[in-house]
Scaffold this motif. Structure first.
Motif, PDB file in Angstrom:
ATOM      1  N   LEU B 129       0.837  -1.209   0.000  1.00 27.50           N
ATOM      2  CA  LEU B 129       0.000   0.000   0.000  1.00 27.50           C
ATOM      3  C   LEU B 129       0.872   1.260   0.000  1.00 27.50           C
ATOM      4  O   LEU B 129       0.616   2.221  -0.719  1.00 27.50           O
ATOM      5  CB  LEU B 129      -0.882  -0.023   1.251  1.00 27.50           C
ATOM      6  N   ARG B 133       0.971   1.405  -4.283  1.00 26.97           N
ATOM      7  CA  ARG B 133      -0.232   2.103  -4.748  1.00 26.97           C
ATOM      8  C   ARG B 133      -0.219   3.577  -4.391  1.00 26.97           C
ATOM      9  O   ARG B 133      -0.514   4.431  -5.221  1.00 26.97           O
ATOM     10  CB  ARG B 133      -1.468   1.418  -4.146  1.00 26.97           C
ATOM     11  N   ASP B 134       0.143   3.898  -3.129  1.00 29.88           N
ATOM     12  CA  ASP B 134       0.088   5.285  -2.658  1.00 29.88           C
ATOM     13  C   ASP B 134       1.477   5.873  -2.482  1.00 29.88           C
ATOM     14  O   ASP B 134       1.713   6.674  -1.576  1.00 29.88           O
ATOM     15  CB  ASP B 134      -0.670   5.357  -1.324  1.00 29.88           C
ATOM     16  N   ALA B 137       1.715   9.820  -2.515  1.00 24.41           N
ATOM     17  CA  ALA B 137       1.181  10.460  -1.303  1.00 24.41           C
ATOM     18  C   ALA B 137       2.131  10.270  -0.125  1.00 24.41           C
ATOM     19  O   ALA B 137       2.375  11.198   0.655  1.00 24.41           O
ATOM     20  CB  ALA B 137      -0.190   9.866  -0.971  1.00 24.41           C
ATOM     21  N   VAL B 138       2.702   9.062  -0.002  1.00 27.59           N
ATOM     22  CA  VAL B 138       3.643   8.798   1.096  1.00 27.59           C
ATOM     23  C   VAL B 138       4.870   9.688   0.958  1.00 27.59           C
ATOM     24  O   VAL B 138       5.370  10.259   1.937  1.00 27.59           O
ATOM     25  CB  VAL B 138       4.033   7.298   1.106  1.00 27.59           C
TER      26      VAL B 138
END
Lengths: 91, 161
Positions: B129, B133-134, B137-138
């Motif tokens: 995750l 996928r993110d 954002a991370v």
């Protein structure tokens, strides 16, 4: 009286609010830093309690893992805060 | 939970609450003592919830935090509680509101056991995750946190001079 998830959530909420109170109330670094462990301890207790009571048996380690991460973050925050306090304090 | 677990919960919850009040309201050595009490109470509660490793890590991490606070506050007077500005007072009042909201949620919430709809929620899934996928954002959050930490350190150094 049997102890259930509500009791743990109530205690976690108290710790979180006490930490928020300490962080907001005091202006000194040390006062604010002392509130951070309470904030994160409340969150960790809620995570462990929810993973114990309200998840399937196989998913219990997820909440405990996050609680361990939060405990380690607490020590890092306190160490950095104490260092900042030392820098800020006039010699 | 049976009577033994209930007794353990109430005993160590009392220790944790007393420690939390001491850590939030006191200054100097009592504040570090309060944090140590929270560490002991929380570790016992974790152990009661079958989370032995989390109990051990919490005891060590919060205990060391109490020691750091004790050392950082050494030489200061125990009456150094600073009242703060109007904004501080407002924030402290909002903390009371937060407690009321959390208590209401705890009493009124409906909790049930079940599986997460997104599938298995473990370390591997969390890793996928965060770095798959993110990832963007991370990275953005990490950059913001790093910038904030660097700014705080620079600000403290400037004020120290």
């Amino acid at each position: 009286m049997s102890v259930g998830i509500v009791h743990f959530l109530f205690l976690g909420g108290f710790l979180f609010a006490a930490g928020a109170f300490a962080v907001a109330r005091q202006r000194s670094y040390l006062g604010a830093v002392a509130g951070l462990p309470l904030l994160l301890a409340g969150a960790g207790l809620d995570l462990v309690a929810v993973s114990r009571f309200a998840t399937a048996r196989s998913d219990q380690l997820a909440g405990q893992g996050f609680a361990v991460l939060l405990a380690l973050m607490v020590f890092a925050f306190v160490a950095v805060g104490a260092a900042l306090n030392r820098l800020e304090t006039p010699r | 939970m049976d009577t033994l677990h209930s007794g353990i919960f109430y005993a160590f919850a009392a220790v944790t609450v007393a420690g939390g009040l001491l850590a939030a309201l006191a200054a100097g050595r009592p504040r570090a003592l309060g944090l140590a009490l929270v560490a002991a109470g929380l570790a016992a509660l974790y152990a009661d919830l079958d989370a032995g490793f989390a109990a051990l890590v919490t005891l060590v991490a919060l205990g060391l935090s109490a020691l750091v606070l004790l050392r950082a506050g050494a030489g200061r007077t125990a009456t150094a509680l600073e009242p703060g500005t109007l904004v501080n007072q407002l924030g402290a009042s909002l903390a009371g509101v937060v407690f009321l909201v959390l208590a209401y949620i705890a009493f009124r919430g409906a909790y049930f056991a079940g599986y997460h709809a997104g599938g298995s929620f473990n370390t591997a899934a969390l890793g996928r995750l965060l770095v798959d996928r993110d990832a963007l954002a991370v990275e953005a959050v990490a950059a913001a946190l790093l910038t904030g930490a660097a700014a705080a350190v620079l600000f403290a150094r400037v004020r120290a001079r």
